[in-house]
Scaffold this motif. Structure first.
Motif, PDB file in Angstrom:
ATOM      1  N   GLY A 428       0.804  -1.218   0.000  1.00 45.19           N
ATOM      2  CA  GLY A 428       0.000   0.000   0.000  1.00 45.19           C
ATOM      3  C   GLY A 428       0.833   1.262   0.000  1.00 45.19           C
ATOM      4  N   PRO A 429       0.182   2.403  -0.168  1.00 44.76           N
ATOM      5  CA  PRO A 429       0.890   3.701  -0.269  1.00 44.76           C
ATOM      6  C   PRO A 429       1.563   4.103   1.034  1.00 44.76           C
ATOM      7  CG  PRO A 429      -1.487   4.024  -0.172  1.00 44.76           C
ATOM      8  CD  PRO A 429      -1.279   2.564  -0.324  1.00 44.76           C
ATOM      9  N   ASN A 430       1.139   3.516   2.145  1.00 50.75           N
ATOM     10  CA  ASN A 430       1.700   3.889   3.439  1.00 50.75           C
ATOM     11  C   ASN A 430       2.492   2.746   4.069  1.00 50.75           C
ATOM     12  OD1 ASN A 430       0.441   6.523   3.426  1.00 50.75           O
ATOM     13  ND2 ASN A 430      -1.499   5.442   3.800  1.00 50.75           N
ATOM     14  N   GLY A 431       3.051   1.898   3.216  1.00 48.16           N
ATOM     15  CA  GLY A 431       3.876   0.804   3.707  1.00 48.16           C
ATOM     16  C   GLY A 431       3.104  -0.433   4.107  1.00 48.16           C
ATOM     17  N   GLU A 432       1.816  -0.506   3.771  1.00 51.63           N
ATOM     18  CA  GLU A 432       1.015  -1.673   4.124  1.00 51.63           C
ATOM     19  C   GLU A 432       1.435  -2.893   3.287  1.00 51.63           C
ATOM     20  OE1 GLU A 432      -1.947   1.878   3.989  1.00 51.63           O
ATOM     21  OE2 GLU A 432      -0.208   1.143   2.865  1.00 51.63           O
ATOM     22  N   THR A 433       1.311  -4.073   3.877  1.00 51.96           N
ATOM     23  CA  THR A 433       1.522  -5.336   3.172  1.00 51.96           C
ATOM     24  C   THR A 433       0.319  -6.228   3.442  1.00 51.96           C
ATOM     25  OG1 THR A 433       3.931  -5.215   3.418  1.00 51.96           O
ATOM     26  CG2 THR A 433       3.004  -7.375   2.925  1.00 51.96           C
ATOM     27  N   GLY A 444      -6.834  -2.338  -2.892  1.00 50.85           N
ATOM     28  CA  GLY A 444      -6.960  -1.051  -3.555  1.00 50.85           C
ATOM     29  C   GLY A 444      -6.441  -1.119  -4.974  1.00 50.85           C
ATOM     30  N   THR A 445      -6.525  -0.010  -5.667  1.00 54.07           N
ATOM     31  CA  THR A 445      -6.115   0.039  -7.073  1.00 54.07           C
ATOM     32  C   THR A 445      -4.749   0.714  -7.194  1.00 54.07           C
ATOM     33  OG1 THR A 445      -7.138   2.191  -7.451  1.00 54.07           O
ATOM     34  CG2 THR A 445      -8.523   0.226  -7.747  1.00 54.07           C
ATOM     35  N   GLU A 446      -4.188   0.615  -8.398  1.00 53.79           N
ATOM     36  CA  GLU A 446      -2.912   1.286  -8.644  1.00 53.79           C
ATOM     37  C   GLU A 446      -3.067   2.790  -8.516  1.00 53.79           C
ATOM     38  OE1 GLU A 446      -0.837   0.232 -12.157  1.00 53.79           O
ATOM     39  OE2 GLU A 446      -0.952  -1.935 -11.814  1.00 53.79           O
ATOM     40  N   ALA A 447      -4.220   3.280  -8.939  1.00 49.51           N
ATOM     41  CA  ALA A 447      -4.465   4.724  -8.832  1.00 49.51           C
ATOM     42  C   ALA A 447      -4.462   5.181  -7.375  1.00 49.51           C
ATOM     43  CB  ALA A 447      -5.803   5.075  -9.487  1.00 49.51           C
ATOM     44  N   GLU A 448      -4.796   4.278  -6.484  1.00 42.00           N
ATOM     45  CA  GLU A 448      -4.830   4.603  -5.053  1.00 42.00           C
ATOM     46  C   GLU A 448      -3.482   4.304  -4.376  1.00 42.00           C
ATOM     47  OE1 GLU A 448      -9.560   3.600  -4.288  1.00 42.00           O
ATOM     48  OE2 GLU A 448      -8.035   2.008  -4.068  1.00 42.00           O
ATOM     49  N   GLY A 449      -2.498   3.910  -5.194  1.00 42.83           N
ATOM     50  CA  GLY A 449      -1.171   3.679  -4.638  1.00 42.83           C
ATOM     51  C   GLY A 449      -0.882   2.242  -4.250  1.00 42.83           C
ATOM     52  N   TRP A 450      -1.768   1.327  -4.615  1.00 40.17           N
ATOM     53  CA  TRP A 450      -1.534  -0.091  -4.299  1.00 40.17           C
ATOM     54  C   TRP A 450      -0.904  -0.789  -5.505  1.00 40.17           C
ATOM     55  CZ3 TRP A 450      -2.325  -2.475   0.347  1.00 40.17           C
ATOM     56  CH2 TRP A 450      -3.017  -1.752   1.324  1.00 40.17           C
TER      57      TRP A 450
END
Length: 885
Positions: A428-433, A444-450
């Motif tokens: 994820g965009p905030n370091g999520e796995t 989430g989607t690539e547009a959302e940073g995933w």
């Protein structure tokens, strides 16, 4: 034989062509078997299940002798169990073979002047699927050529929808149980394929390299280290010595200058270092060597990567941009100019790992990868064998299995490819796995940073699920309920550490402790007739299809089975395949002769009292063979069962029983009718015993003999029961066996004597037979027929008398025998027999030998002594029977 056979041919005798032509029958028979559903297994059946899943060949592969070998054995096991009344499932399929298949398509693209990056990931994967549909799976058609009795309706592919779901399911389960993690470790890296590869995909060979000894440090604080990879010194972060090595104790903890750099590195003490090897000091490059990586972890050393993914040097100006081999030469030259090269050895032959797909030299490399924590999984895999839930055959292979699973390192499962099961991890965009299961949506989607992890899973990850994923897991399917656990895993001992161990770990983990198979039957590897490994570089690789074209599939199968001793390698040569072709022809010709002479399976067997000793003998030998073959199958002794069948069929049925029965057939009457029925019974059982190994020729002969639908679905033979002589375990007649054995001795000895005298096989010789009691009386006509002995005339004069097995054969060899030569030959044989007797007596008279030798060795020597005594008596009698020279 043909002339007499034609005279005796019954009007309604089934007909066979005069010659067996495998190419004309094998393909048609196989398609008929498939069309009739003989190989299809029914999960609803009440029959007990028997399951083997095929070790999935690569989708890129073609049938080689190793495949043909193992497939022959698996097919034999499955065909026999099917005949025994089991619901037998032999499940076929293919592995997607990540690296091999991706390489094939990348080669195609290269010919078009493109790379996979020109297409992009999605389009490239679609191109691989197209390649698979157009070119992949050639081996499946070749399996049909071999006669594989697999259930084609259940064919699976490791990338199909069901197996992909199984892969995602177990990945998610392992991840949630904290048995999958991501970390930087040393892996096998292929600079050509640009991916990590498994240990089994690394092939080691002896290469010419160089060993250079380099002086590190200055003045009194110097050490000499030796290396075959001088280019990695740019990434050294320590020198290690053994803590008890007095030579270097004063340097431990100090820092010394690393040549060609502006860095200094520590001297560390580590028990891993062998003070007796080389100088006792080793350079430590944690980012480029697995042992050094471990030392680095123990001592908190920095890891410096000095090469990129293509093995190009990325550090230290003068060498930056050179490939590893250019850098090696340049670095050694620079060190030499500084006087730091203490010794050089070229060529230095050492074992070097190569990528099995492209032959590129492997580069150990530190890399961020996904890993399976195998500790608890390996413990379970070891316990399943220790407590007997899984048997390893041969048993002495168990030690190798335990040595592996008890010392298993964590498993690198990620590959830097596009073709394969993509790792179901999203970042994820905030370091999520987040790990995504098969029925879950991405977070989430690539547009959302995933973004999804770009790596795919090791091919062995999906093939490790093979025994249960192919049966429908994770769904609780009827197939899974009926056919799991599987019965036998038959595979080469060379992959016990890789595929076998992974299936054990995953099977026990996914199936709540239920083993994936009950028996692991390990085979050896196929080698050439000299025992040498088959390799393209040696020029000794054989395409089994060429041999099938020339000699038939049965001949190839029988040759492979006859060499299959458990766990040992199998030498094979074309001469042996020719011999197996001759065996198939022998079966054909003898059965054809039997049919032309009225051999039949119609009606019950006659009463034992109506049978001749020859009839009772062959039925007794038949039952012994049935018992032997069953015992050998249960012990996976394919070589022994094939050999037993070969000698029974060729020697006892065709060379003895058929020959001894010819005079009976020619005479006709009730005795001939009895022998025809016995011969039909013997052929029926023998063909069924042979069928699992040589399915094609036996199908044609058995259906012609019996009129049955197919030997594939015939009953597996049990011991024959003879009316009037029933016995537990089937009919046996020791008396008849002894009688025919003595008859064989008589015929064999006279034949040998005739040959020694240079008599032509068809040359008739006057003879007087003196038969002991009634034992041989019924056989006089057969003896005379087989030995070409005509009745004695008025002018009969015995020139040679052969006493053997209670009979005397006096021959009139007037004008045909060289008495002096015969006396000389017999004298030589007598001297050899007396020498054998003396040696045996010497050993049996040696108390020290008798005290140490095993009982079976002593018994063998006593047998040799008894045989020598028999030979001496026989030869002396023969000498006495000869006229004076």
């Amino acid at each position: 034989m043909t002339e007499n056979a034609q005279q005796q041919t019954p009007a309604n005798a089934p007909e066979l062509p005069t010659q067996y032509a495998p190419a004309e029958v094998e393909g048609k028979l196989y398609e008929r078997w498939v069309e009739r559903g003989y190989f299809a297994a029914d999960a609803k059946s009440e029959k007990p299940p028997y399951t083997i899943v095929i070790p999935p060949p690569n989708v890129t592969g073609s049938l080689h002798l190793g495949h043909a070998f193992q497939h022959t054995l698996m097919d034999a096991l499955t065909r026999r169990k099917r005949m025994q009344g089991y619901e037998a499932l032999w499940l076929p399929g293919m592995d997607h073979a990540g690296i091999a298949t991706q390489n094939k398509v990348e080669q195609q693209l290269a010919e078009e002047g493109k790379s996979r990056h020109d297409l992009g990931r999605e389009a490239f994967v679609e191109r691989v699927w197209q390649w698979k549909e157009e070119y992949g799976g050639r081996i499946l058609g070749q399996m049909r050529r071999l006669g594989d009795g697999v259930d084609w309706d259940r064919e699976r592919f490791t990338m199909d929808e069901g197996l992909s779901k199984a892969v995602q399911t177990i990945f998610k389960k392992l991840y949630d149980d904290e048995l999958i993690y991501r970390a930087e470790r040393i892996i096998n890296w292929c600079p050509r394929c640009l991916t990590a590869i498994s240990d089994i995909e690394v092939e080691y060979q002896e290469d010419d390299g160089e060993l250079v000894s380099i002086k590190y440090g200055e003045g009194d604080e110097t050490l000499v280290v030796a290396t075959t990879r001088a280019e990695t010194m740019l990434g050294d972060t320590a020198v290690a010595v053994h803590p008890d090595d007095e030579r270097y104790r004063h340097l431990i903890g100090k820092r010394i200058k690393l040549p060609l750099t502006d860095r200094s590195i520590p001297v560390v003490a580590d028990a891993h270092v062998d003070p007796e090897f080389g100088t006792g000091a080793v350079k430590v490059t944690p980012a480029h060597d697995p042992n050094d990586f471990a030392i680095g972890r123990r001592h908190g050393l920095e890891s410096i990567t000095v090469m990129d993914e293509r093995a190009i040097i990325t550090v230290h100006g003068p060498f930056e941009g050179l490939d590893r081999y250019e850098a090696r030469s340049a670095i050694v030259g620079a060190l030499r100019s500084q006087g730091r090269i203490v010794a050089e050895k070229r060529p230095y032959v050492h074992s070097v790992g190569h990528c099995s797909r492209c032959r590129t030299t492997i580069e150990p490399r530190q890399s961020l990868q996904w890993w399976v924590k195998v500790g608890p999984l390996a413990q379970a895999a070891g316990d399943a064998v220790r407590d007997g839930r899984v048997k390893i055959h041969p048993e002495d292979m168990s030690k190798r299995y335990f040595d592996w699973v008890d010392n298993l390192n964590d498993w690198n499962i990620s590959r830097q490819l596009w073709w394969g099961h993509r790792i179901p991890i999203w970042y994820g965009p905030n370091g999520e796995t987040v790990c995504v299961g098969p029925d879950e949506q991405p977070p989430g989607t690539e547009a959302e940073g995933w973004r999804q992890d770009t790596d795919v899973l090791d091919t062995w990850f999906s093939s490790g699920l093979w025994p249960f994923s192919t049966l429908g897991w994770p769904e609780q399917t009827p197939d899974l309920k009926k056919f799991y656990p599987t019965d036998v895993l038959l595979t080469g001992h060379d992959i016990i550490f890789f595929w076998v161990a992974r299936m054990m770990m995953f099977g026990l983990y996914a199936m709540d402790g239920e083993v994936p198979f009950k028996t692991i039957a390990l085979t050896g590897l196929v080698r050439d007739e000299r025992g040498k490994k088959m390799s393209k570089s040696f020029g000794n690789v054989v395409d089994p299809l060429d041999w099938m074209d020339a000699y038939g599939s049965d001949a190839v199968r029988f040759t492979l089975a006859r060499g299959a001793n458990p766990g040992t390698d199998v030498p094979i040569g074309e001469d042996w395949v020719q011999a197996s072709r001759n065996f198939a022809n022998k079966i054909w010709n003898a059965t054809r002769f039997a049919l032309m002479n009225g051999a039949t399976v119609e009606g019950p067997l006659p009463d034992a009292s109506e049978m001749s000793a020859t009839d009772r003998w062959i039925l007794s030998r038949l039952n012994k063979t049935v018992a032997e073959v069953d015992a050998f199958y249960e012990d996976f002794q394919f070589a022994k069962l094939s050999d037993a069948l070969y000698h029974f069929a060729w020697d006892e049925v065709f060379d003895w029983y058929v020959e001894l029965s010819k005079t009976t057939f020619m005479a006709g009457g009730a005795a001939a009718d009895v022998s025809k029925r016995v011969l039909g019974e013997v052929l029926d059982v023998t063909l069924r015993l042979l069928h699992p190994v040589v399915p094609f020729v036996t199908e044609t002969l058995w259906t012609t003999l019996t009129g049955g639908e197919s030997v594939v679905i015939a009953d597996w033979p049990k011991a024959v029961l003879v009316p009037g002589a029933d016995a537990p375990g089937g009919f046996r007649d020791a008396g008849a066996e002894r009688e025919i054995e003595m008859l064989q001795q008589v015929i064999t000895e006279v034949r040998r004597f005739r040959a020694d005298q240079g008599l032509q096989p068809g040359q008739r010789v006057p003879a007087r037979l003196t038969l002991d009691g009634t034992a041989f009386a019924p056989h006089e006509a057969a003896i005379r027929q087989l030995l070409r002995l005509q009745p004695e005339g008025d002018a009969f004069a015995a020139t040679a008398t052969l006493p053997v097995a209670g009979a005397q054969v006096a021959l009139d060899l007037s004008g045909t025998i060289d008495v002096a030569a015969e006396r000389k030959r017999l004298a030589k044989d007598l001297a050899a027999a007396e020498k054998e007797k003396a040696q045996a007596n010497a050993k049996l008279g040696n108390e020290a030998f008798l005290a140490k030798a095993p009982d079976h060795v002593v018994d063998k020597i006593r047998g040799r002594l008894a045989k020598a005594d028999e030979d001496i008596a026989r030869i002396q009698t023969q000498l006495e029977g000869l006229p004076e020279a």
